[in-house]
Design a protein around this motif. Structure first.
Motif, PDB file in Angstrom:
ATOM      1  N   GLN A 104      -3.463   1.241  -8.500  1.00 27.29           N
ATOM      2  CA  GLN A 104      -3.307  -0.132  -8.930  1.00 27.29           C
ATOM      3  C   GLN A 104      -4.159  -0.497 -10.136  1.00 27.29           C
ATOM      4  O   GLN A 104      -4.146  -1.636 -10.568  1.00 27.29           O
ATOM      5  CB  GLN A 104      -3.651  -1.086  -7.786  1.00 27.29           C
TER       6      GLN A 104
ATOM      7  N   LYS B 280     -15.268  -0.130  -0.873  1.00 25.42           N
ATOM      8  CA  LYS B 280     -14.015   0.032  -0.146  1.00 25.42           C
ATOM      9  C   LYS B 280     -12.837  -0.411  -1.011  1.00 25.42           C
ATOM     10  O   LYS B 280     -11.819   0.270  -1.075  1.00 25.42           O
ATOM     11  CB  LYS B 280     -14.049  -0.781   1.143  1.00 25.42           C
ATOM     12  N   ARG B 281     -12.985  -1.529  -1.689  1.00 28.26           N
ATOM     13  CA  ARG B 281     -11.899  -2.038  -2.543  1.00 28.26           C
ATOM     14  C   ARG B 281     -11.645  -1.101  -3.723  1.00 28.26           C
ATOM     15  O   ARG B 281     -10.497  -0.903  -4.132  1.00 28.26           O
ATOM     16  CB  ARG B 281     -12.239  -3.453  -3.029  1.00 28.26           C
TER      17      ARG B 281
ATOM     18  N   GLU C  61      -6.722   4.766  -4.984  1.00 29.86           N
ATOM     19  CA  GLU C  61      -5.732   5.550  -4.252  1.00 29.86           C
ATOM     20  C   GLU C  61      -4.342   4.940  -4.289  1.00 29.86           C
ATOM     21  O   GLU C  61      -3.357   5.650  -4.217  1.00 29.86           O
ATOM     22  CB  GLU C  61      -6.172   5.771  -2.810  1.00 29.86           C
ATOM     23  N   LYS C  62      -4.256   3.654  -4.413  1.00 29.79           N
ATOM     24  CA  LYS C  62      -2.942   3.010  -4.486  1.00 29.79           C
ATOM     25  C   LYS C  62      -2.443   2.905  -5.922  1.00 29.79           C
ATOM     26  O   LYS C  62      -1.423   2.290  -6.174  1.00 29.79           O
ATOM     27  CB  LYS C  62      -2.998   1.627  -3.845  1.00 29.79           C
TER      28      LYS C  62
ATOM     29  N   THR D 282     -11.982   2.169  -3.757  1.00 29.28           N
ATOM     30  CA  THR D 282     -11.205   3.318  -3.287  1.00 29.28           C
ATOM     31  C   THR D 282      -9.751   2.927  -3.026  1.00 29.28           C
ATOM     32  O   THR D 282      -8.844   3.699  -3.314  1.00 29.28           O
ATOM     33  CB  THR D 282     -11.819   3.948  -2.019  1.00 29.28           C
ATOM     34  N   GLU D 283      -9.529   1.727  -2.503  1.00 30.59           N
ATOM     35  CA  GLU D 283      -8.154   1.265  -2.267  1.00 30.59           C
ATOM     36  C   GLU D 283      -7.388   1.153  -3.584  1.00 30.59           C
ATOM     37  O   GLU D 283      -6.249   1.614  -3.691  1.00 30.59           O
ATOM     38  CB  GLU D 283      -8.160  -0.092  -1.567  1.00 30.59           C
TER      39      GLU D 283
END
Length: 91
Positions: free
Chosen positions: A25, A15-16, A22-23, A18-19
Motif C-alpha cells: 500500500q 505494526k502499521r 506487506e499489503k 509492516t501491514e
C-alpha cells in the motif's frame, strides 16, 4: 511524555508499517501518510530492516519463479498464484 504523544501522532506504529509494506500500500498512501511512513522508517532501524528484507524476498521469489521484472518491485497476482500452487504441490 509529551514528546511520545507528539511522535506517535506524527508517525505510524511498527505494526502499521509492516501491514502497509506487506499489503503493498506504500504507493497508494496520501502525501501525509507517506511522510508518516518514511518518518517512521527514518527513526526505526527494525522496520527499515523489515522493509529491506521484504523487498529482497519479493525479488528472490520473482527470480525463482521467472517473474522478475526490473521495473516491478512486487510480484503480480499470477506469480503469487503460481507460488501458492507450487507450495501446495510440495505439501
Amino acid at each position: 511524555m509529551i514528546f511520545r504523544r507528539v511522535l506517535s501522532a506524527l508517525t505510524f506504529s511498527c505494526k502499521r508499517i509492516t501491514e502497509i509494506t506487506e499489503k503493498e500500500q506504500v504507493n497508494t498512501l496520501s502525501s501525509i501518510d507517506k511522510f508518516r511512513y518514511e518518518l517512521h522508517l527514518f527513526m526505526c532501524k527494525l522496520c527499515r530492516s523489515y522493509v529491506k528484507q521484504s523487498q529482497i524476498i519479493e525479488k528472490a521469489l520473482g527470480n525463482m519463479f521467472g517473474t522478475s521484472d526490473n521495473d516491478s518491485k512486487r510480484l503480480d497476482d499470477s506469480a503469487r498464484k503460481n507460488i501458492l500452487e507450487q507450495l501446495k504441490k510440495e505439501n
